[in-house]
Motif scaffolding. Structure first.
Motif, PDB file in Angstrom:
ATOM      1  N   GLY A 207      13.296  13.944  30.502  1.00 18.38           N
ATOM      2  CA  GLY A 207      14.758  13.998  30.395  1.00 18.38           C
ATOM      3  C   GLY A 207      15.309  15.179  31.183  1.00 18.38           C
ATOM      4  O   GLY A 207      14.556  15.939  31.810  1.00 18.38           O
ATOM      5  N   GLN A 208      16.640  15.330  31.142  1.00 21.67           N
ATOM      6  CA  GLN A 208      17.306  16.386  31.924  1.00 21.67           C
ATOM      7  C   GLN A 208      16.755  17.774  31.616  1.00 21.67           C
ATOM      8  O   GLN A 208      16.384  18.525  32.516  1.00 21.67           O
ATOM      9  N   LEU A 209      16.723  18.108  30.335  1.00 22.95           N
ATOM     10  CA  LEU A 209      16.323  19.468  29.960  1.00 22.95           C
ATOM     11  C   LEU A 209      14.828  19.680  30.176  1.00 22.95           C
ATOM     12  O   LEU A 209      14.404  20.711  30.706  1.00 22.95           O
TER      13      LEU A 209
ATOM     14  N   ASP B  98       6.158  12.888  27.710  1.00 25.19           N
ATOM     15  CA  ASP B  98       7.250  11.990  27.351  1.00 25.19           C
ATOM     16  C   ASP B  98       6.613  10.814  26.614  1.00 25.19           C
ATOM     17  O   ASP B  98       5.418  10.868  26.287  1.00 25.19           O
ATOM     18  N   ILE B  99       7.384   9.786  26.373  1.00 25.56           N
ATOM     19  CA  ILE B  99       6.918   8.714  25.484  1.00 25.56           C
ATOM     20  C   ILE B  99       5.579   8.094  25.920  1.00 25.56           C
ATOM     21  O   ILE B  99       4.769   7.699  25.086  1.00 25.56           O
TER      22      ILE B  99
ATOM     23  N   LEU C 112       3.038  11.078  24.816  1.00 28.48           N
ATOM     24  CA  LEU C 112       3.145  11.426  23.397  1.00 28.48           C
ATOM     25  C   LEU C 112       4.423  10.820  22.838  1.00 28.48           C
ATOM     26  O   LEU C 112       5.528  11.324  23.089  1.00 28.48           O
ATOM     27  N   ASP C 113       4.252   9.716  22.087  1.00 29.30           N
ATOM     28  CA  ASP C 113       5.395   9.072  21.442  1.00 29.30           C
ATOM     29  C   ASP C 113       5.685   9.841  20.157  1.00 29.30           C
ATOM     30  O   ASP C 113       4.930   9.758  19.187  1.00 29.30           O
ATOM     31  N   VAL C 114       6.784  10.575  20.174  1.00 30.82           N
ATOM     32  CA  VAL C 114       7.072  11.469  19.044  1.00 30.82           C
ATOM     33  C   VAL C 114       7.568  10.744  17.799  1.00 30.82           C
ATOM     34  O   VAL C 114       7.807  11.368  16.767  1.00 30.82           O
TER      35      VAL C 114
ATOM     36  N   ALA D 289      13.055  15.634  23.310  1.00 33.87           N
ATOM     37  CA  ALA D 289      13.182  14.181  23.114  1.00 33.87           C
ATOM     38  C   ALA D 289      14.384  13.918  22.215  1.00 33.87           C
ATOM     39  O   ALA D 289      14.612  14.628  21.241  1.00 33.87           O
TER      40      ALA D 289
ATOM     41  N   THR E  58      20.189   9.917  23.440  1.00 28.10           N
ATOM     42  CA  THR E  58      21.383  10.613  23.930  1.00 28.10           C
ATOM     43  C   THR E  58      22.493   9.678  24.434  1.00 28.10           C
ATOM     44  O   THR E  58      23.482  10.154  24.993  1.00 28.10           O
TER      45      THR E  58
ATOM     46  N   ILE F 263      16.808  21.017  19.961  1.00 29.86           N
ATOM     47  CA  ILE F 263      18.121  21.054  20.618  1.00 29.86           C
ATOM     48  C   ILE F 263      19.100  20.126  19.892  1.00 29.86           C
ATOM     49  O   ILE F 263      18.762  18.979  19.587  1.00 29.86           O
ATOM     50  N   SER F 264      20.290  20.637  19.639  1.00 29.68           N
ATOM     51  CA  SER F 264      21.334  19.820  19.023  1.00 29.68           C
ATOM     52  C   SER F 264      22.609  19.887  19.874  1.00 29.68           C
ATOM     53  O   SER F 264      22.547  20.293  21.041  1.00 29.68           O
TER      54      SER F 264
ATOM     55  N   TYR G  61      25.991   9.177  17.032  1.00 33.52           N
ATOM     56  CA  TYR G  61      25.167  10.179  17.720  1.00 33.52           C
ATOM     57  C   TYR G  61      25.308  11.539  17.042  1.00 33.52           C
ATOM     58  O   TYR G  61      24.317  12.182  16.700  1.00 33.52           O
TER      59      TYR G  61
ATOM     60  N   LYS H 105      22.391  13.567  15.006  1.00 35.57           N
ATOM     61  CA  LYS H 105      21.951  14.896  15.468  1.00 35.57           C
ATOM     62  C   LYS H 105      22.111  15.925  14.349  1.00 35.57           C
ATOM     63  O   LYS H 105      21.281  16.814  14.181  1.00 35.57           O
TER      64      LYS H 105
ATOM     65  N   THR I 173      24.036  22.656  22.135  1.00 38.88           N
ATOM     66  CA  THR I 173      24.586  22.817  23.473  1.00 38.88           C
ATOM     67  C   THR I 173      25.607  21.722  23.736  1.00 38.88           C
ATOM     68  O   THR I 173      25.749  20.802  22.920  1.00 38.88           O
TER      69      THR I 173
ATOM     70  N   LEU J 283      25.800  18.614  28.742  1.00 35.86           N
ATOM     71  CA  LEU J 283      24.603  18.962  29.517  1.00 35.86           C
ATOM     72  C   LEU J 283      24.526  18.149  30.820  1.00 35.86           C
ATOM     73  O   LEU J 283      24.765  16.950  30.807  1.00 35.86           O
TER      74      LEU J 283
HETATM   75  N1  LIG Z   1      23.133  15.068  27.508  1.00 37.11           N
HETATM   76  C1  LIG Z   1      24.113  15.789  26.947  1.00 37.11           C
HETATM   77  O1  LIG Z   1      25.264  15.804  27.404  1.00 37.11           O
HETATM   78  C2  LIG Z   1      23.807  16.624  25.740  1.00 37.11           C
HETATM   79  C3  LIG Z   1      24.842  17.373  25.171  1.00 37.11           C
HETATM   80  C4  LIG Z   1      24.555  18.171  24.060  1.00 37.11           C
HETATM   81  C5  LIG Z   1      23.276  18.192  23.538  1.00 37.11           C
HETATM   82  N2  LIG Z   1      22.293  17.438  24.105  1.00 37.11           N
HETATM   83  C6  LIG Z   1      20.954  17.488  23.510  1.00 37.11           C
HETATM   84  O2  LIG Z   1      20.100  18.134  24.424  1.00 37.11           O
HETATM   85  C7  LIG Z   1      18.761  17.617  24.302  1.00 37.11           C
HETATM   86  C8  LIG Z   1      18.251  17.223  25.665  1.00 37.11           C
HETATM   87  O3  LIG Z   1      19.126  16.221  26.185  1.00 37.11           O
HETATM   88  P1  LIG Z   1      18.846  15.506  27.584  1.00 37.11           P
HETATM   89  O4  LIG Z   1      20.165  15.180  28.165  1.00 37.11           O
HETATM   90  O5  LIG Z   1      17.836  16.288  28.365  1.00 37.11           O
HETATM   91  O6  LIG Z   1      18.193  14.145  27.051  1.00 37.11           O
HETATM   92  P2  LIG Z   1      17.589  12.954  27.922  1.00 37.11           P
HETATM   93  O7  LIG Z   1      17.772  13.221  29.370  1.00 37.11           O
HETATM   94  O8  LIG Z   1      18.110  11.688  27.326  1.00 37.11           O
HETATM   95  O9  LIG Z   1      16.020  13.093  27.617  1.00 37.11           O
HETATM   96  C9  LIG Z   1      15.431  12.674  26.431  1.00 37.11           C
HETATM   97  C10 LIG Z   1      14.022  12.273  26.771  1.00 37.11           C
HETATM   98  O10 LIG Z   1      13.344  11.865  25.567  1.00 37.11           O
HETATM   99  C11 LIG Z   1      12.590  10.724  25.903  1.00 37.11           C
HETATM  100  N3  LIG Z   1      12.172   9.940  24.749  1.00 37.11           N
HETATM  101  C12 LIG Z   1      12.809   8.877  24.173  1.00 37.11           C
HETATM  102  N4  LIG Z   1      12.062   8.379  23.178  1.00 37.11           N
HETATM  103  C13 LIG Z   1      10.927   9.120  23.131  1.00 37.11           C
HETATM  104  C14 LIG Z   1       9.761   9.063  22.333  1.00 37.11           C
HETATM  105  N5  LIG Z   1       9.624   8.138  21.356  1.00 37.11           N
HETATM  106  N6  LIG Z   1       8.760   9.967  22.551  1.00 37.11           N
HETATM  107  C15 LIG Z   1       8.896  10.900  23.531  1.00 37.11           C
HETATM  108  N7  LIG Z   1       9.975  10.988  24.317  1.00 37.11           N
HETATM  109  C16 LIG Z   1      10.993  10.108  24.132  1.00 37.11           C
HETATM  110  C17 LIG Z   1      13.536   9.955  26.796  1.00 37.11           C
HETATM  111  O11 LIG Z   1      12.903   8.894  27.457  1.00 37.11           O
HETATM  112  P3  LIG Z   1      13.821   7.606  27.895  1.00 37.11           P
HETATM  113  O12 LIG Z   1      14.805   8.119  28.882  1.00 37.11           O
HETATM  114  O13 LIG Z   1      12.806   6.674  28.471  1.00 37.11           O
HETATM  115  O14 LIG Z   1      14.455   7.102  26.629  1.00 37.11           O
HETATM  116  C18 LIG Z   1      13.972  11.064  27.734  1.00 37.11           C
HETATM  117  O15 LIG Z   1      13.041  11.284  28.765  1.00 37.11           O
HETATM  118  C19 LIG Z   1      18.868  16.480  23.298  1.00 37.11           C
HETATM  119  O16 LIG Z   1      18.483  16.931  22.038  1.00 37.11           O
HETATM  120  C20 LIG Z   1      20.339  16.118  23.283  1.00 37.11           C
HETATM  121  O17 LIG Z   1      20.738  15.547  22.050  1.00 37.11           O
HETATM  122  C21 LIG Z   1      22.529  16.674  25.193  1.00 37.11           C
END
Ligand SMILES: NC(=O)c1ccc[n+]([C@@H]2O[C@H](COP(=O)([O-])OP(=O)(O)OC[C@H]3O[C@@H](n4cnc5c(N)ncnc54)[C@H](OP(=O)(O)O)[C@@H]3O)[C@@H](O)[C@H]2O)c1
Length: 286
Positions: free
Chosen positions: A10-12, A35-36, A39-41, A63, A66, A103-104, A129, A133, A152, A155
Motif C-alpha cells: 500500500g501507499q504507506l 502483503d496479503i 502474510l494474510d493478516v 494493512a 481504505t 495507523i488510524s 470506514y 477504524k 493521519t 494520505l
Molecule cells: N489513504 C488515506 O487517505 C488515509 C487517510 C487516513 C488514514 N489512512 C490509514 O493509513 C493506513 C495506510 O493507508 P494506505 O493508504 O497506505 O492504505 P492502502 O494503500 O490501501 O494499503 C493497504 C494495504 O493492505 C493490503 N491488504 C489488504 N488486505 C490484506 C490482508 N488480508 N493481509 C495483508 N495485507 C492486506 C492492501 O492490499 P490490496 O490493495 O490488494 O487490498 C494494501 O496493499 C491505513 O490504516 C489507513 O486506514 C489512510
C-alpha cells in the motif's frame, strides 16, 4: 531488530520500504515487508507463525480497508481488515512482548469542531470506514500491551491510488474540474509519515500506550489541494470550487478534520514539513 511491515504494497508500506532504501538491512534493523500474498493478516495463526519464524521484534500495521465509499456496502470486509486485524496484531504483539505501531484516521471525528482535533477529543465517525477504524483503535487498546496508534489524514504518495494521482489524471483529460471547497483538513505525504514512524521506533518504551496525530502542516480544502497540484504541474485545467452538497458520495465525510500535532512534535521532537513543500516533492517524482 526485526521489523514486520504488514500491508506493505500500500501507499504507506511502499514509502517505508523506499526510505529503508529497499534494502532488507538498514543498520541494526532487518525489515520484513509483507502483503496479503506473503502474510494474510486476517489469519491470526499465520501472523503467529510468521513472527515466530522470523523472530519479529516490532510490527508496523499498514494493512487496512481504505476504500471509503465502497466500505458503505462492503461493511464485513471493512470490519475484518479495520477491526479484527488490529485486534489480532495487538494480541500477538502482546503475547510476544513487542510494540505495535498501528495507523488510524481523521475520519474517526465528525468534523463539528472548528479548531484542530487533539488526541483526547471524543470521536464520532460518520461513515462505515470511520467507524471500523475507530473500533480498530479500541481493539488495539483492549488487546495491546505496548502500542502507538497514529491517526493521519488525506494520505497520498507516488505509490498506489490517491487524490493527487486522480487529479493529475483528470486534469490532463478535462478543461475544468469541480472540487469540494467546504471540506477542510490537511494532506499527509506518506513519505513524511513513514519517516516519522521509522524515527519513532527506537523511542518506544516498554509499556507505551499512546495515540498521536500526524499530518503535514497547514490547513486547506480539497479545492486548494487540487489547485496546487495543477499549478505546480503547470496543467491547463480550471479547478472550480463546489460544495459537498453538490458532490454526493456514498460515505459522509467530516467537513473539518484538521489534526492537532502538538503531542507528536513534543514527544518525539518531530519537524513536520508544510503540505505544499511535501506536495512538490511528491509531484517531482510523478
Ligand atoms: N489513504 C488515506 O487517505 C488515509 C487517510 C487516513 C488514514 N489512512 C490509514 O493509513 C493506513 C495506510 O493507508 P494506505 O493508504 O497506505 O492504505 P492502502 O494503500 O490501501 O494499503 C493497504 C494495504 O493492505 C493490503 N491488504 C489488504 N488486505 C490484506 C490482508 N488480508 N493481509 C495483508 N495485507 C492486506 C492492501 O492490499 P490490496 O490493495 O490488494 O487490498 C494494501 O496493499 C491505513 O490504516 C489507513 O486506514 C489512510
Amino acid at each position: 531488530m526485526n521489523v514486520l511491515v504488514t500491508g506493505a504494497k500500500g501507499q504507506l508500506g511502499k514509502e517505508i520500504e523506499k526510505l529503508s532504501s529497499g534494502q532488507l538491512w538498514t543498520g541494526e534493523r532487518k525489515f520484513f515487508f509483507t502483503d496479503i500474498d506473503e502474510l494474510d493478516v486476517t489469519d491470526i495463526a499465520s501472523i503467529r507463525s510468521y513472527i515466530t519464524q522470523k523472530t519479529i521484534d516490532i510490527i508496523i500495521n499498514c494493512a487496512a480497508y481504505t476504500a471509503v465509499n465502497k466500505a458503505e456496502t462492503e461493511k464485513e470486509k471493512a470490519k475484518l481488515l479495520n477491526e479484527a486485524v488490529p485486534a489480532y496484531l495487538a494480541l500477538v504483539a502482546r503475547e510476544s512482548n513487542m510494540p505495535l505501531i498501528h495507523i488510524s484516521t481523521d475520519f474517526v471525528f465528525d468534523g463539528e469542531k472548528k479548531h484542530p482535533y487533539v488526541e483526547t477529543d471524543k470521536p464520532n465517525p460518520l461513515s462505515v470506514y470511520g467507524r471500523t477504524k475507530l473500533e480498530g483503535e479500541y481493539e488495539v487498546i483492549k488487546h495491546g500491551g505496548t502500542f502507538i496508534i497514529i491517526r493521519t489524514s488525506w494520505l497520498y504518495s507516488e505509490f498506489g491510488n490517491n487524490f493527487v494521482k486522480t487529479i493529475l489524471r483528470l486534469a490532463k483529460e478535462k478543461k475544468e474540474l469541480g472540487v469540494v471547497s467546504d471540506q477542510i483538513g490537511a494532506p499527509t505525504y506518506a513519505e513524511d509519515l513513514a519517516s516519522v514512524i521509522l524515527g519513532i521506533i527506537p523511542n518506544i518504551q516498554n509499556g507505551t500506550r499512546e495515540i498521536f496525530h500526524y499530518s503535514n502542516e497547514g490547513v486547506i480544502s480539497w479545492y486548494d489541494f487540487a489547485k496546487a497540484i495543477v499549478d505546480i504541474k503547470n496543467i491547463n485545467c480550471k479547478i472550480i470550487p463546489i460544495e459537498t452538497k453538490d458532490y454526493l458520495t456514498s460515505a459522509v465525510r467530516p467537513l473539518y478534520s484538521v489534526l492537532d500535532k502538538t503531542k507528536i512534535k513534543e514527544t518525539f521532537d518531530v519537524q513536520i514539513p508544510e503540505w505544499r513543500d511535501s506536495l512538490k516533492r511528491c509531484l517531482n517524482r510523478l
